[in-house]
Design a protein around this motif. Structure first.
Motif, PDB file in Angstrom:
ATOM      1  N   ILE A 127       0.796  -1.068   0.167  1.00  0.00           N
ATOM      2  CA  ILE A 127       0.038  -0.016  -0.049  1.00  0.00           C
ATOM      3  C   ILE A 127       0.817   1.177  -0.004  1.00  0.00           C
ATOM      4  O   ILE A 127       1.874   1.251   0.966  1.00  0.00           O
ATOM      5  N   ASP A 128       0.660   1.912  -1.016  1.00  0.00           N
ATOM      6  CA  ASP A 128       1.544   3.264  -1.190  1.00  0.00           C
ATOM      7  C   ASP A 128       0.501   4.679  -1.132  1.00  0.00           C
ATOM      8  O   ASP A 128       0.020   4.666  -1.942  1.00  0.00           O
ATOM      9  N   ALA A 129       0.937   5.262   0.051  1.00  0.00           N
ATOM     10  CA  ALA A 129       0.078   6.413   0.384  1.00  0.00           C
ATOM     11  C   ALA A 129       0.796   7.472   0.088  1.00  0.00           C
ATOM     12  O   ALA A 129       1.456   8.093   0.898  1.00  0.00           O
ATOM     13  N   GLY A 130       0.703   7.987  -1.026  1.00  0.00           N
ATOM     14  CA  GLY A 130       1.155   9.424  -1.754  1.00  0.00           C
ATOM     15  C   GLY A 130      -0.096  10.187  -2.004  1.00  0.00           C
ATOM     16  O   GLY A 130      -0.961  10.246  -1.735  1.00  0.00           O
ATOM     17  N   THR A 131       0.431  10.744  -3.369  1.00  0.00           N
ATOM     18  CA  THR A 131      -0.693  11.670  -3.986  1.00  0.00           C
ATOM     19  C   THR A 131      -1.822  10.939  -4.333  1.00  0.00           C
ATOM     20  O   THR A 131      -3.121  11.192  -4.293  1.00  0.00           O
ATOM     21  N   CYS A 132      -1.625   9.764  -4.760  1.00  0.00           N
ATOM     22  CA  CYS A 132      -2.731   8.625  -5.124  1.00  0.00           C
ATOM     23  C   CYS A 132      -2.489   7.531  -4.002  1.00  0.00           C
ATOM     24  O   CYS A 132      -1.229   7.406  -3.550  1.00  0.00           O
ATOM     25  N   ILE A 133      -3.312   6.875  -3.873  1.00  0.00           N
ATOM     26  CA  ILE A 133      -2.987   5.554  -2.867  1.00  0.00           C
ATOM     27  C   ILE A 133      -3.081   4.294  -3.756  1.00  0.00           C
ATOM     28  O   ILE A 133      -4.070   4.158  -4.397  1.00  0.00           O
ATOM     29  N   THR A 134      -2.076   3.757  -3.837  1.00  0.00           N
ATOM     30  CA  THR A 134      -2.130   2.687  -4.820  1.00  0.00           C
ATOM     31  C   THR A 134      -1.972   1.136  -3.960  1.00  0.00           C
ATOM     32  O   THR A 134      -1.276   1.054  -3.008  1.00  0.00           O
ATOM     33  N   TYR A 135      -2.809  -0.017  -4.196  1.00  0.00           N
ATOM     34  CA  TYR A 135      -2.618  -1.175  -3.592  1.00  0.00           C
ATOM     35  C   TYR A 135      -2.085  -2.209  -4.757  1.00  0.00           C
ATOM     36  O   TYR A 135      -2.710  -2.348  -5.924  1.00  0.00           O
ATOM     37  N   ASP A 136      -1.079  -2.845  -4.324  1.00  0.00           N
ATOM     38  CA  ASP A 136      -0.438  -3.843  -5.351  1.00  0.00           C
ATOM     39  C   ASP A 136      -0.504  -5.165  -4.569  1.00  0.00           C
ATOM     40  O   ASP A 136       0.318  -5.495  -3.650  1.00  0.00           O
ATOM     41  N   PHE A 137      -0.946  -6.336  -5.253  1.00  0.00           N
ATOM     42  CA  PHE A 137      -0.779  -7.845  -4.660  1.00  0.00           C
ATOM     43  C   PHE A 137       0.066  -8.578  -5.496  1.00  0.00           C
ATOM     44  O   PHE A 137      -0.280  -8.718  -6.803  1.00  0.00           O
ATOM     45  N   ILE A 138       0.773  -8.984  -4.771  1.00  0.00           N
ATOM     46  CA  ILE A 138       1.703 -10.191  -5.482  1.00  0.00           C
ATOM     47  C   ILE A 138       1.318 -11.636  -4.513  1.00  0.00           C
ATOM     48  O   ILE A 138       1.806 -11.638  -3.175  1.00  0.00           O
ATOM     49  N   ASP A 139       1.012 -12.853  -5.279  1.00  0.00           N
ATOM     50  CA  ASP A 139       0.927 -13.787  -4.347  1.00  0.00           C
ATOM     51  C   ASP A 139       1.950 -14.793  -4.062  1.00  0.00           C
ATOM     52  O   ASP A 139       3.184 -14.331  -4.531  1.00  0.00           O
ATOM     53  N   GLU A 140       1.794 -15.611  -3.245  1.00  0.00           N
ATOM     54  CA  GLU A 140       3.228 -16.470  -2.797  1.00  0.00           C
ATOM     55  C   GLU A 140       3.898 -17.115  -3.916  1.00  0.00           C
ATOM     56  O   GLU A 140       4.850 -17.768  -3.594  1.00  0.00           O
ATOM     57  N   LYS A 141       3.121 -17.278  -5.066  1.00  0.00           N
ATOM     58  CA  LYS A 141       3.834 -17.980  -6.299  1.00  0.00           C
ATOM     59  C   LYS A 141       4.576 -16.847  -7.029  1.00  0.00           C
ATOM     60  O   LYS A 141       5.019 -17.067  -8.181  1.00  0.00           O
ATOM     61  N   ASP A 142       4.466 -15.492  -6.469  1.00  0.00           N
ATOM     62  CA  ASP A 142       5.025 -14.544  -7.072  1.00  0.00           C
ATOM     63  C   ASP A 142       4.526 -14.106  -8.435  1.00  0.00           C
ATOM     64  O   ASP A 142       5.151 -13.630  -9.392  1.00  0.00           O
ATOM     65  N   ASN A 143       3.132 -14.285  -8.393  1.00  0.00           N
ATOM     66  CA  ASN A 143       2.260 -13.489  -9.600  1.00  0.00           C
ATOM     67  C   ASN A 143       1.783 -12.460  -9.167  1.00  0.00           C
ATOM     68  O   ASN A 143       1.164 -11.930  -8.087  1.00  0.00           O
ATOM     69  N   TYR A 144       2.135 -11.377 -10.028  1.00  0.00           N
ATOM     70  CA  TYR A 144       1.610  -9.923  -9.654  1.00  0.00           C
ATOM     71  C   TYR A 144       0.067  -9.971 -10.246  1.00  0.00           C
ATOM     72  O   TYR A 144      -0.268 -10.144 -11.380  1.00  0.00           O
ATOM     73  N   LEU A 145      -0.756  -9.867  -9.437  1.00  0.00           N
ATOM     74  CA  LEU A 145      -2.280  -9.931  -9.645  1.00  0.00           C
ATOM     75  C   LEU A 145      -2.988  -8.594  -9.910  1.00  0.00           C
ATOM     76  O   LEU A 145      -3.924  -8.590 -10.742  1.00  0.00           O
ATOM     77  N   GLY A 146      -2.546  -7.495  -9.641  1.00  0.00           N
ATOM     78  CA  GLY A 146      -3.246  -6.167  -9.691  1.00  0.00           C
ATOM     79  C   GLY A 146      -3.470  -5.484  -8.333  1.00  0.00           C
ATOM     80  O   GLY A 146      -2.779  -5.676  -7.349  1.00  0.00           O
ATOM     81  N   PRO A 153      -4.371 -16.505   2.786  1.00  0.00           N
ATOM     82  CA  PRO A 153      -3.578 -16.639   4.079  1.00  0.00           C
ATOM     83  C   PRO A 153      -2.034 -16.270   3.929  1.00  0.00           C
ATOM     84  O   PRO A 153      -1.789 -15.797   2.989  1.00  0.00           O
ATOM     85  N   ASN A 154      -1.304 -16.722   5.013  1.00  0.00           N
ATOM     86  CA  ASN A 154       0.025 -16.395   4.980  1.00  0.00           C
ATOM     87  C   ASN A 154       0.592 -14.855   4.391  1.00  0.00           C
ATOM     88  O   ASN A 154       1.029 -14.884   3.362  1.00  0.00           O
ATOM     89  N   PHE A 155       0.021 -13.824   4.986  1.00  0.00           N
ATOM     90  CA  PHE A 155      -0.216 -12.585   4.325  1.00  0.00           C
ATOM     91  C   PHE A 155       0.601 -11.601   5.359  1.00  0.00           C
ATOM     92  O   PHE A 155       0.616 -11.359   6.537  1.00  0.00           O
ATOM     93  N   ILE A 156       1.148 -10.588   4.155  1.00  0.00           N
ATOM     94  CA  ILE A 156       2.012  -9.722   4.896  1.00  0.00           C
ATOM     95  C   ILE A 156       1.441  -8.442   4.201  1.00  0.00           C
ATOM     96  O   ILE A 156       1.279  -8.248   2.916  1.00  0.00           O
ATOM     97  N   ILE A 157       1.449  -7.200   5.042  1.00  0.00           N
ATOM     98  CA  ILE A 157       1.078  -5.779   4.430  1.00  0.00           C
ATOM     99  C   ILE A 157       2.208  -4.854   4.606  1.00  0.00           C
ATOM    100  O   ILE A 157       2.654  -4.534   5.790  1.00  0.00           O
ATOM    101  N   ILE A 158       2.324  -4.273   3.417  1.00  0.00           N
ATOM    102  CA  ILE A 158       3.763  -3.489   3.534  1.00  0.00           C
ATOM    103  C   ILE A 158       3.040  -1.875   3.161  1.00  0.00           C
ATOM    104  O   ILE A 158       2.491  -1.758   2.168  1.00  0.00           O
ATOM    105  N   LEU A 159       3.139  -1.181   4.021  1.00  0.00           N
ATOM    106  CA  LEU A 159       2.868   0.186   4.196  1.00  0.00           C
ATOM    107  C   LEU A 159       3.809   1.383   3.876  1.00  0.00           C
ATOM    108  O   LEU A 159       4.785   1.315   4.626  1.00  0.00           O
ATOM    109  N   THR A 160       3.465   1.924   2.776  1.00  0.00           N
ATOM    110  CA  THR A 160       4.868   3.017   2.350  1.00  0.00           C
ATOM    111  C   THR A 160       4.271   4.378   1.914  1.00  0.00           C
ATOM    112  O   THR A 160       3.044   4.328   1.785  1.00  0.00           O
TER     113      THR A 160
END
Length: 244
Positions: free
Chosen positions: A116-135, A200-207
């Protein structure tokens, strides 16, 4: 040594790294680009590479002018990244979001990650445990929400964000602060809850620029790091060197 530069929508952040070691961070306006990079190079004379991630409107030539003294690298969609891009329109995915996804993949292997990147816009980006970027998602940031209330109404004032005294605003200013700040926090927690319910097995990164303000207000447990994009930019470049 490497100088990484992140050109955002409103400002520029830069940092000097040697390997994984971060030496110093710099923040300046786009108008001060040339002067500030010159000052950084004067202070850190062992810098050999300039690495740029840009979503802002700074001309490439501003960086190419330094090719006489440095190797200049622009992170692009054609570079190697440590994840599989499953975005339906991969060429439209912002380089900043790709860099953040790259850093999350490298720093937190084999788990589901939400950045989660909170700047001018806030963006959410999800990468699963198999290293697939889903959106993810894109929404207005705090500053844009305050500006929208002022710019698209006749009488609401333009306020700088601050924590509301109570969720029931007892004045126009307090009502705006409650609506913007609490709405922003509820939105983020709501998105997190939706992801946690599915993965599951989930981490949230805020920047991002609003990291410190938000970190204390979210109900969910997060990994907060306002410099995560700069660190990720350095890691993305190191990955690019090894894999290109």
């Amino acid at each position: 040594m490497i100088l990484v530069v992140d050109v955002g929508n409103t400002r520029i952040k830069a940092a000097v790294f040697e390997g994984a070691t971060l030496f110093e961070i710099f923040v300046f306006s786009k108008m001060e680009l040339q002067k500030n990079i010159e000052n950084i190079l004067e202070k850190f004379q062992n810098v050999t590479d300039l690495v740029i991630s840009s979503v802002g409107d700074v001309e490439k030539q501003s960086f190419l002018d330094f090719k006489k003294v440095l190797k200049v690298h622009f992170i692009s969609h054609e570079d190697s990244f440590p994840f599989h891009n499953c975005y339906a329109t991969p060429k439209t995915l912002g380089i900043d979001r790709m860099v953040l996804a790259s850093g999350a993949t490298i720093q937190f292997p084999k788990q589901n990650r939400l950045v989660i990147d909170a700047g001018t816009c806030i963006t959410y980006d999800f990468i699963d445990e198999k290293d697939n970027y889903l959106g993810g998602a894109i929404a207005p940031g705090l500053r844009l929400r305050y500006e929208a209330l002022h710019n698209y109404t006749a009488k609401l004032p333009l306020l700088s964000f601050q924590s509301p005294e109570d969720f029931i605003g007892n004045s126009t200013s307090e009502s705006i602060h409650s609506g913007v700040v609490n709405g922003f926090v509820y939105e983020i927690d709501g998105f997190i809850d939706e992801y946690k319910a599915r993965y599951p097995n989930f981490i949230i990164i805020l920047t991002g620029g609003d990291t410190d303000f938000l970190a204390k207000r979210l109900k969910n447990t997060i990994f907060a790091n306002s410099n995560f994009l700069l660190e990720s930019l350095n890691q993305t470049f190191q990955y690019k060197i090894k894999n290109d």
